[in-house]
Design an enzyme around this catalytic site. Structure first.
Site, PDB file in Angstrom:
ATOM      1  N   ASN A 276      15.008   5.915  49.293  1.00 45.86           N
ATOM      2  CA  ASN A 276      15.722   4.886  50.050  1.00 45.86           C
ATOM      3  C   ASN A 276      16.948   4.568  49.199  1.00 45.86           C
ATOM      4  O   ASN A 276      16.952   3.612  48.434  1.00 45.86           O
ATOM      5  CB  ASN A 276      14.845   3.654  50.253  1.00 45.86           C
ATOM      6  CG  ASN A 276      15.584   2.520  50.942  1.00 45.86           C
ATOM      7  OD1 ASN A 276      16.647   2.717  51.523  1.00 45.86           O
ATOM      8  ND2 ASN A 276      15.039   1.318  50.858  1.00 45.86           N
ATOM      9  N   PRO A 277      17.987   5.410  49.293  1.00 46.44           N
ATOM     10  CA  PRO A 277      19.120   5.304  48.370  1.00 46.44           C
ATOM     11  C   PRO A 277      20.076   4.189  48.795  1.00 46.44           C
ATOM     12  O   PRO A 277      19.968   3.650  49.905  1.00 46.44           O
ATOM     13  CB  PRO A 277      19.793   6.664  48.526  1.00 46.44           C
ATOM     14  CG  PRO A 277      19.551   7.012  49.963  1.00 46.44           C
ATOM     15  CD  PRO A 277      18.173   6.491  50.285  1.00 46.44           C
TER      16      PRO A 277
ATOM     17  N   PHE B   9      15.551  -4.683  43.913  1.00 43.60           N
ATOM     18  CA  PHE B   9      15.626  -4.687  45.369  1.00 43.60           C
ATOM     19  C   PHE B   9      14.248  -4.892  46.007  1.00 43.60           C
ATOM     20  O   PHE B   9      13.269  -4.253  45.610  1.00 43.60           O
ATOM     21  CB  PHE B   9      16.248  -3.375  45.849  1.00 43.60           C
ATOM     22  CG  PHE B   9      16.487  -3.305  47.325  1.00 43.60           C
ATOM     23  CD1 PHE B   9      17.451  -4.101  47.926  1.00 43.60           C
ATOM     24  CD2 PHE B   9      15.750  -2.442  48.122  1.00 43.60           C
ATOM     25  CE1 PHE B   9      17.681  -4.036  49.296  1.00 43.60           C
ATOM     26  CE2 PHE B   9      15.969  -2.370  49.490  1.00 43.60           C
ATOM     27  CZ  PHE B   9      16.935  -3.174  50.073  1.00 43.60           C
TER      28      PHE B   9
END
Length: 237
Positions: free
Chosen positions: A133-134, A24
């Site tokens: 930042n799940p 990500f």
């Protein structure tokens, strides 16, 4: 293909990080999360800051952007960084070495939702901060993501289940066992989550966690949460 993958690197909080698909890509909003954590640490009593720096757990380290930013700006800090994806663990390790921060970070391949997670992490505690930042995108919103995200980035890092809360609730359930008496949790979330998280915490009084702060991102959306651990009173016991 996102430009970050084409270039093979990207800047975050002044750090030049290697980027490879499908890990990500950190967004500008997440830099604001890091800044809030740094502000919180700076406001601690001087006697606390005079000791060793904070011990921080990052859940879902991805490229290592959050963990390495905190390490670089908190010289005495230590970080435990976990991610369930091997690609993310490898990239965080590479970026830590690239920035010569590998001596103050332990990077572990671990699924925060697994039964063995608590056993793995407890020996490292007690921790001062949990930062994440799940995956927080509501599952129904996944189909609305931009094509370049769906084609190249790891969707597991985004999909938070029906209400975007699947991983968030695991973090909140585990955190009280890992944090010290006045520890804090900082989360990046969906703008709908402050109310959902507040309601969920009220339904879980045994966790002794309180939502003490909500901060907006640069677009004016409630994006970041500060949750504090509180020691139960004698009367409550």
């Amino acid at each position: 293909m996102p430009v970050q993958y084409i270039l093979g690197e990207w800047d975050f909080q002044g750090l030049n990080l290697k980027m490879v698909p499908p890990v990500f890509i950190p967004r500008p909003e997440t830099e604001e999360l890091v800044e809030w954590v740094l502000e919180e640490v700076a406001q601690r009593p001087s006697e606390v800051k005079a000791q060793d720096g904070p011990l921080i757990l990052e859940v879902g380290c991805g490229s290592g952007a959050i963990a390495l930013s905190l390490l670089s700006q908190l010289p005495k800090s230590q970080v435990i960084a976990v991610d369930k994806e091997e690609a993310a663990v490898s990239l965080t390790q590479e970026n830590a070495q690239r920035l010569q921060l590998q001596d103050r970070i332990r990077i572990i391949r671990l699924d925060i939702t697994s039964d063995k997670c608590r056993t793995h992490l407890l020996p490292w505690g007690p921790m001062d901060l949990v930062v994440s930042n799940p995956p927080y995108v509501f599952h129904k919103d996944m189909e609305q993501l931009a094509p370049e995200i769906c084609s190249y980035e790891d969707l597991v890092a985004l999909d938070g289940g029906d209400e975007g809360m699947d991983v968030i609730t695991h973090i909140l359930t585990l955190a009280p066992q890992l944090l010290n008496a006045s520890g804090s949790i900082f989360l990046e979330v969906d703008p709908r989550h402050p109310e959902l998280v507040s309601s969920w915490l009220q339904s879980q009084p045994d966790l002794h966690l309180s939502l003490v702060g909500v901060r907006e991102d640069f677009c004016g959306r409630p994006r970041f949460l500060h949750i504090q651990k509180s020691v139960p009173s004698v009367a409550a016991l």
